[in-house]
Scaffold this motif. Structure first.
Motif, mmCIF file in Angstrom:
data_model
loop_
_atom_site.group_PDB
_atom_site.id
_atom_site.type_symbol
_atom_site.label_atom_id
_atom_site.label_comp_id
_atom_site.label_asym_id
_atom_site.label_seq_id
_atom_site.Cartn_x
_atom_site.Cartn_y
_atom_site.Cartn_z
ATOM 1 N N PRO A 12 39.430 53.480 79.968
ATOM 2 C CA PRO A 12 38.994 53.328 78.574
ATOM 3 C C PRO A 12 37.998 52.196 78.354
ATOM 4 O O PRO A 12 37.145 52.283 77.470
ATOM 5 C CB PRO A 12 40.309 53.074 77.831
ATOM 6 N N ASP A 13 38.113 51.139 79.133
ATOM 7 C CA ASP A 13 37.202 50.004 78.949
ATOM 8 C C ASP A 13 36.125 49.935 80.029
ATOM 9 O O ASP A 13 35.509 48.889 80.232
ATOM 10 C CB ASP A 13 37.985 48.693 78.913
ATOM 11 N N ALA A 14 35.861 51.053 80.715
ATOM 12 C CA ALA A 14 34.871 51.051 81.800
ATOM 13 C C ALA A 14 33.496 50.628 81.306
ATOM 14 O O ALA A 14 32.776 49.883 81.992
ATOM 15 C CB ALA A 14 34.797 52.426 82.450
ATOM 16 N N LEU A 15 33.096 51.082 80.127
ATOM 17 C CA LEU A 15 31.792 50.712 79.586
ATOM 18 C C LEU A 15 31.723 49.216 79.342
ATOM 19 O O LEU A 15 30.756 48.546 79.738
ATOM 20 C CB LEU A 15 31.535 51.496 78.296
ATOM 21 N N ASP A 16 32.734 48.638 78.714
ATOM 22 C CA ASP A 16 32.732 47.200 78.434
ATOM 23 C C ASP A 16 32.768 46.378 79.721
ATOM 24 O O ASP A 16 32.084 45.351 79.833
ATOM 25 C CB ASP A 16 33.925 46.837 77.554
ATOM 26 N N VAL A 17 33.573 46.817 80.669
ATOM 27 C CA VAL A 17 33.669 46.107 81.950
ATOM 28 C C VAL A 17 32.314 46.092 82.652
ATOM 29 O O VAL A 17 31.867 45.048 83.168
ATOM 30 C CB VAL A 17 34.747 46.776 82.825
ATOM 31 N N THR A 18 31.636 47.235 82.662
ATOM 32 C CA THR A 18 30.341 47.307 83.337
ATOM 33 C C THR A 18 29.283 46.510 82.593
ATOM 34 O O THR A 18 28.452 45.832 83.218
ATOM 35 C CB THR A 18 29.903 48.775 83.477
ATOM 36 N N LEU A 19 29.289 46.557 81.279
ATOM 37 C CA LEU A 19 28.328 45.772 80.512
ATOM 38 C C LEU A 19 28.514 44.273 80.754
ATOM 39 O O LEU A 19 27.527 43.533 80.894
ATOM 40 C CB LEU A 19 28.470 46.083 79.020
ATOM 41 N N ALA A 20 29.756 43.827 80.819
ATOM 42 C CA ALA A 20 30.008 42.405 81.089
ATOM 43 C C ALA A 20 29.467 42.020 82.461
ATOM 44 O O ALA A 20 28.808 40.980 82.619
ATOM 45 C CB ALA A 20 31.502 42.115 80.995
ATOM 46 N N ALA A 21 29.741 42.862 83.460
ATOM 47 C CA ALA A 21 29.281 42.558 84.811
ATOM 48 C C ALA A 21 27.758 42.569 84.897
ATOM 49 O O ALA A 21 27.154 41.669 85.505
ATOM 50 C CB ALA A 21 29.880 43.565 85.797
ATOM 51 N N LEU A 22 27.124 43.565 84.294
ATOM 52 C CA LEU A 22 25.668 43.639 84.346
ATOM 53 C C LEU A 22 25.028 42.482 83.588
ATOM 54 O O LEU A 22 24.003 41.933 84.021
ATOM 55 C CB LEU A 22 25.186 44.975 83.779
ATOM 56 N N ALA A 23 25.618 42.084 82.464
ATOM 57 C CA ALA A 23 25.073 40.954 81.713
ATOM 58 C C ALA A 23 25.079 39.693 82.569
ATOM 59 O O ALA A 23 24.086 38.954 82.627
ATOM 60 C CB ALA A 23 25.878 40.736 80.431
ATOM 61 N N GLY A 24 26.192 39.422 83.250
ATOM 62 C CA GLY A 24 26.254 38.245 84.101
ATOM 63 C C GLY A 24 25.307 38.331 85.280
ATOM 64 O O GLY A 24 24.638 37.344 85.639
ATOM 65 N N TYR A 25 25.243 39.497 85.890
ATOM 66 C CA TYR A 25 24.361 39.704 87.049
ATOM 67 C C TYR A 25 22.908 39.459 86.675
ATOM 68 O O TYR A 25 22.188 38.707 87.350
ATOM 69 C CB TYR A 25 24.558 41.121 87.570
ATOM 70 N N PHE A 26 22.446 40.064 85.590
ATOM 71 C CA PHE A 26 21.040 39.940 85.212
ATOM 72 C C PHE A 26 20.709 38.544 84.685
ATOM 73 O O PHE A 26 19.674 37.966 85.046
ATOM 74 C CB PHE A 26 20.689 40.985 84.155
ATOM 75 N N LEU A 27 21.562 37.988 83.834
ATOM 76 C CA LEU A 27 21.246 36.690 83.248
ATOM 77 C C LEU A 27 21.292 35.573 84.278
ATOM 78 O O LEU A 27 20.489 34.635 84.224
ATOM 79 C CB LEU A 27 22.201 36.398 82.091
ATOM 80 N N THR A 28 22.216 35.659 85.220
ATOM 81 C CA THR A 28 22.255 34.651 86.289
ATOM 82 C C THR A 28 21.043 34.790 87.193
ATOM 83 O O THR A 28 20.443 33.798 87.613
ATOM 84 C CB THR A 28 23.546 34.785 87.105
ATOM 85 N N GLY A 29 20.665 36.046 87.501
ATOM 86 C CA GLY A 29 19.466 36.263 88.306
ATOM 87 C C GLY A 29 18.218 35.733 87.628
ATOM 88 O O GLY A 29 17.336 35.155 88.272
ATOM 89 N N ALA A 30 18.140 35.900 86.310
ATOM 90 C CA ALA A 30 16.966 35.447 85.564
ATOM 91 C C ALA A 30 16.804 33.943 85.626
ATOM 92 O O ALA A 30 15.689 33.424 85.491
ATOM 93 C CB ALA A 30 17.070 35.900 84.112
ATOM 94 N N ALA A 31 17.908 33.222 85.826
ATOM 95 C CA ALA A 31 17.866 31.761 85.863
ATOM 96 C C ALA A 31 17.616 31.211 87.267
ATOM 97 O O ALA A 31 17.642 29.995 87.462
ATOM 98 C CB ALA A 31 19.184 31.200 85.325
ATOM 99 N N ALA A 32 17.347 32.099 88.221
ATOM 100 C CA ALA A 32 17.249 31.675 89.620
ATOM 101 C C ALA A 32 15.899 31.099 90.001
ATOM 102 O O ALA A 32 15.702 30.704 91.143
ATOM 103 C CB ALA A 32 17.566 32.862 90.537
ATOM 104 N N GLY A 33 14.938 31.044 89.091
ATOM 105 C CA GLY A 33 13.633 30.507 89.427
ATOM 106 C C GLY A 33 12.650 31.620 89.751
ATOM 107 O O GLY A 33 13.017 32.793 89.841
#
Length: 341
Positions: free
Chosen positions: A290-311
């Motif tokens: 039931p929460d697969a969409l929310d779980v994936t959105l949370a993971a993708l948000a962290g993955y992309f935003l952390t990558g964006a801060a990598a220089g």
């Protein structure tokens, strides 16, 4: 145009459709060598396979690598899409291209995917030729009918990969659950102080993000199907008949089809379309937690935003901006679903 079975509604804000365009159009993110910049020996080898020097070269503008990628038209009109990289200086790209060719050769017949034609080495480079698809990257904001066509194409692919052929599995594909633990989950690292926090709005609750993303490996380990692993708008081609083709199969992995569906629908959400309905009604989401969409959105948000801060990135000057934009869409979509703002 293919039928539009999903009939995706448009979200409205003050009577105007919402639309959040990426910082640079997806079809213009790549920095690649042109034909003249390739070594003469490689150009000669490619011309030999084409039956002569190409009559036309159309370098691909989409993507985030510096490998050569272009549609080549031979003197007799035969067309192939060629990817090429240096054996020494770009070994990771060589490995990616060779692996993708092996995957494409083993995907079930009839799917809307390119197929390998031939491969060669020359002048210290590796090149692989794929069947040419007469099409273009879908433009943003998404036309609802074109997104419908993309969702229909992925439904076809996901159904075929739910029980994948043995020779495809025999390639030793990675598991999304392992990739998540090793490379995708970042909010936990931020909370533990092992990674600097990315720039996020004050309303973003870190404990909730950590709790949501931590469920992804367990969810991703269920089932025997395969996921594309990198399903984005710039890995799609829309042909003149309205059929969407799925490209760039480097990251095929054992994992649920609903993970691909979320990554595809990020640009649908950013285009002001009702991505929640598109996800909930798609066959790839059938049986998802039931929460697969929310779980994936949370993971993708962290993955992309952390990558964006990598220089700065040497792959594309636009990579970090696109990562930040993608992370913002994932976080914004999740926040809207969770009522965080």
């Amino acid at each position: 145009m293919l039928p539009a079975p999903y009939d995706i509604p448009i979200r409205q804000h003050g009577g105007v459709p919402e639309n959040r365009p990426p910082p640079v159009p997806y079809e213009a993110t790549a920095v690649r060598p042109d034909w003249a910049a390739l070594p003469a020996g490689l150009r000669s080898a490619l011309a030999g396979r084409l039956g002569g020097p190409p009559a036309e070269v159309r370098v691909a503008g989409a993507g985030f690598t510096r490998g050569f990628a272009a549609l080549l038209t031979g003197p007799d009109g035969d067309r192939v899409f060629v990817k090429a990289a240096e054996l020494a200086g770009q070994r990771h790209l060589v490995d990616w291209y060779a692996h993708e060719a092996a995957v494409l050769a083993r995907l079930p017949a009839g799917l809307p995917v390119p197929r390998p034609r031939w491969a060669l080495t020359g002048a210290g480079w590796y090149a692989v030729a794929l069947t040419a698809v007469d099409g273009h990257t879908p433009r943003l904001p998404w036309d609802p009918a074109e997104l419908d066509a993309a969702l229909a194409a992925y439904a076809e692919v996901a159904a075929a990969l739910a029980d994948p052929p043995a020779d495809l599995v025999a390639l030793g594909l990675p598991r999304l659950a392992d990739l998540a633990r090793d490379d995708i989950l970042w909010w936990g690292e931020v909370a533990a102080g092992r990674e600097p926090p990315p720039e996020v709005p004050a309303w973003a609750p870190l404990p909730e993000l950590v709790a949501l993303e931590s469920r992804l490996p367990g969810y991703a380990a269920a089932g025997a199907g395969l996921a594309h692993g990198d399903l984005r708008v710039d890995n799609l081609l829309l042909d003149p008949a309205g059929r969407v083709w799925l490209c760039d199969w480097t990251w095929l992995c054992h994992g649920p089809a609903w993970f691909d569906l979320v990554s595809l629908l990020l640009t649908g959400y950013a285009s002001g379309l009702d991505a929640d309905t598109a996800f909930a009604t798609h066959p790839a989401a059938a049986g998802a937690p039931p929460d697969a969409l929310d779980v994936t959105l949370a993971a993708l948000a962290g993955y992309f935003l952390t990558g964006a801060a990598a220089g700065p990135s040497t792959a594309s000057p636009h990579l970090r901006a696109h990562q930040r934009w993608s992370g913002e869409q994932a976080l914004g979509w999740l926040a809207a679903r969770q009522g965080w703002r």
